[in-house]
Design an enzyme around this catalytic site. Structure first.
Site, short mmCIF file in Angstrom:
data_model
loop_
_atom_site.label_atom_id
_atom_site.label_comp_id
_atom_site.label_asym_id
_atom_site.label_seq_id
_atom_site.Cartn_x
_atom_site.Cartn_y
_atom_site.Cartn_z
N ARG A 133 -13.34 -5.27 -6.22
CA ARG A 133 -13.63 -6.29 -5.22
C ARG A 133 -14.10 -5.60 -3.94
NH1 ARG A 133 -7.92 -8.81 -2.96
NH2 ARG A 133 -6.76 -6.86 -2.72
N GLN A 165 -0.21 -0.05 -5.81
CA GLN A 165 -1.31 -0.46 -4.94
C GLN A 165 -1.83 0.74 -4.14
OE1 GLN A 165 -0.50 -3.92 -2.54
NE2 GLN A 165 -2.36 -3.72 -1.33
N ASP A 166 -3.16 0.89 -4.14
CA ASP A 166 -3.81 1.96 -3.35
C ASP A 166 -3.40 3.35 -3.81
OD1 ASP A 166 -4.88 -0.15 -2.00
OD2 ASP A 166 -4.10 0.38 -0.03
N GLN A 187 0.83 -1.21 0.00
CA GLN A 187 0.00 0.00 0.00
C GLN A 187 0.87 1.26 0.00
OE1 GLN A 187 -0.23 -2.57 2.16
NE2 GLN A 187 -2.36 -3.04 2.66
#
Length: 558
Positions: A462, A381-382, A359
């Site tokens: 998701r 990511q993120d 993250q």
């Protein structure tokens, strides 16, 4: 601040008349613990303290909340008479949650960001929680502030944001070693999760019409009261109007950041700090000239700021904080827009930590009524943390790998380019991970008229939280999109409670024949269903976006 808690305690210790029962010592002890946020919240499966009678009006109000027992206890602790309307119960529940935060802020010491022996430290989970606790108090105070004349959408947005902050605090605490302070903060966040959830449910049960009836009828109606003669909301200053489409010369007085010393400041951080100190209620415009700025920035609460660069790829703000590098997800942002009404235009914000560092946020936005326009947000990511509040993104490029648009705001993306990029070996891409944790939150991600084009093995999203809500509408989906469309979260898919929708998308990835067959997946939304996620309906954008000057589509039409 201590007054609120002690007054509530006195109400329980003084004998009462009428239909109210005499409380047992067990009830007093439990409430004292609850009021000081020192004990775990009572779950809906727990039993009441002995000898405790619940007035029928309170029981009726609380029956449709997610946490009816904690609802009954908080209303009993605040009530001064046996009967109240649902509207009064809503007011009491919000005041009760505010009392908890005010008491807690006296008990929990603000973390010191600097250790003399070691120099500046990375923000910790406790730092995050203290900031989020302070945010929650402001948001709940705004709900109760009649001078702000909040609309129904305002109230639900601020309550939703306050509830989101508790979940973020608990996420950040997972990085903190065990100890009394961590246990205290965790207990507080868990308690507040129940209390604020109860407020949201009571608000919904009371109905927006009932809650705002007096305000609408006073002075001839809300529209007449809120709108000035030129049809902008009264809270929009003349200087704020049309800024996002204005030229630099049309913006008037502004701060200028230039690395060569030709501006008012050489770093963006110094310009933001100056603007925050000099703020007098108006908006500060900060022009960041072309260059690479290695800074981690935060636009603090109370600062109305427009950051305007010289264009994508020309004005670049870069950072590299990550969870693997010792930060929390919340604290890893290169730019954190935490003040309401933040606007950013014509710049690139990136986090270069890379996919191996997990993250790593480039841009975090927990700014209500915020606009990100003609920007590039780059990470892995993120990448983009749409934390909370009403947010609008237009003509913006977003790059990432895992869950790279995530959070629990009410966010609409229009005319944006979304680029899933190649991550680590064997890694799949998930464009969204929406974090709606309560069915009464007015949050979700709406991606409309955008273009998704990237690497293979990409899923639309998701479910990060139980009531995750995301829609893709009128967008182009390339062949990188997996035919199943949506992926399960590790440990379960929440397929019954989530809401995932698609409407009139095009491109090779838009076919819905192979989509997962979960109850919460809706591959062919109706016009009425899709309209709920437009600018006009989802973020009440027609009441505030016109003042910014940004181009937008209010509905499903061209």
């Amino acid at each position: 601040m201590r007054f609120f808690a002690t007054r509530s305690i006195r109400q329980w210790l003084i004998p009462m008349d009428g239909d109210q029962s005499v409380r047992s010592l067990a009830s007093w002890a439990w409430l004292l613990c609850l009021l000081l946020a020192l004990c775990p919240a009572q779950s809906s499966s727990s039993s009441h303290p002995s000898n405790l009678t619940i007035p029928s009006a309170i029981a009726s109000s609380c029956k449709n909340t997610l946490y009816p027992l904690s609802c009954e206890h908080e209303l009993l602790s605040m009530a001064t008479s046996p009967s109240h309307t649902v509207r009064e119960h809503f007011d009491l529940s919000v005041q009760f949650a505010m009392n908890q935060i005010q008491s807690a802020l006296l008990l929990v010491q603000k973390p010191n960001p600097i250790k003399k022996e070691a120099g500046p430290q990375l923000p910790t989970g406790m730092d995050d929680c203290f900031e989020l606790l302070t945010d929650s108090l402001k948001q709940l105070s705004d709900v109760m502030d009649t001078k702000k004349d909040p609309t129904p959408d305002d109230i639900q947005t601020w309550l939703s944001a306050s509830l989101t902050s508790q979940g973020t605090c608990l996420d950040s605490l997972s990085t903190v070693n065990s100890g009394k302070e961590k246990d205290l903060m965790a207990a507080l966040a868990n308690n507040l999760t129940e209390f604020i959830s109860n407020s949201l449910a009571l608000y919904k049960a009371s109905g927006a019409t009932e809650l705002t009836k007096k305000k609408r009828t006073a002075g001839g109606g809300r529209n007449r009261k809120l709108l000035s003669d030129d049809h902008f909301p009264a809270w929009v200053s003349a200087g704020d109007r049309k800024l996002l489409e204005a030229s630099l010369d049309e913006m008037g007085e502004r701060l200028v950041v230039a690395q060569d010393g030709t501006g008012t400041h050489t770093t963006i951080g110094d310009a933001i700090a100056f603007a925050s100190l000099a703020a007098n209620g108006g908006r500060s415009v900060i022009h960041v000239t072309a260059g690479m700025y290695s800074e981690n920035l935060k636009v603090p609460g109370g600062s109305k700021i427009l950051l305007v660069g010289d264009g994508k790829g020309k004005t670049v703000v870069t950072g590299h904080k990550s969870v693997k590098g010792g930060s929390t997800t919340f604290g890893s942002a290169t730019l954190a827009a935490t003040s309401d009404g933040v606007m950013v235009r014509d710049m690139t914000i990136e986090n270069t930590a890379g996919p191996e560092n997990h993250q790593a946020v480039a841009l975090l936005v927990k700014s209500d009524r915020s606009v990100i326009y003609r920007c590039a947000i780059v990470g892995y990511q993120d990448t983009l943390y749409t934390h909370s509040g009403r947010q609008f993104y237009r003509d913006t490029d977003i790059y990432g790998t895992v869950d790279f648009i995530f959070g629990n705001s009410a966010a609409v993306f229009q005319n944006c380019n979304i680029f899933p990029r190649k991550g680590g070996s064997g890694q799949k891409n998930y464009i969204t991970a929406q974090g709606r944790s309560d069915p009464n939150q007015n949050t979700g991600i709406s991606i409309q008229r955008c273009r998704i084009q990237g690497s293979s093995d990409t899923f639309l999203g998701r479910p990060w939280k139980k009531y995750s809500r995301t829609v893709f509408m009128q967008s182009f989906l390339d062949n990188s999109i997996d035919s199943s469309g949506w992926a399960a979260w590790a440990g379960g898919s929440n397929s019954n409670s989530l809401f995932y929708g698609e409407y009139m998308n095009s491109g090779p990835g838009a076919g819905t024949g192979g989509r997962v067959r979960w109850p919460g997946v809706h591959p062919a939304l109706s016009v009425a269903e899709a309209s709920k996620f437009t600018v006009a309906e989802f973020i009440a954008g027609t009441s505030w976006l016109p003042s910014t000057g940004v181009e937008f589509n209010s509905g499903l039409g061209a």
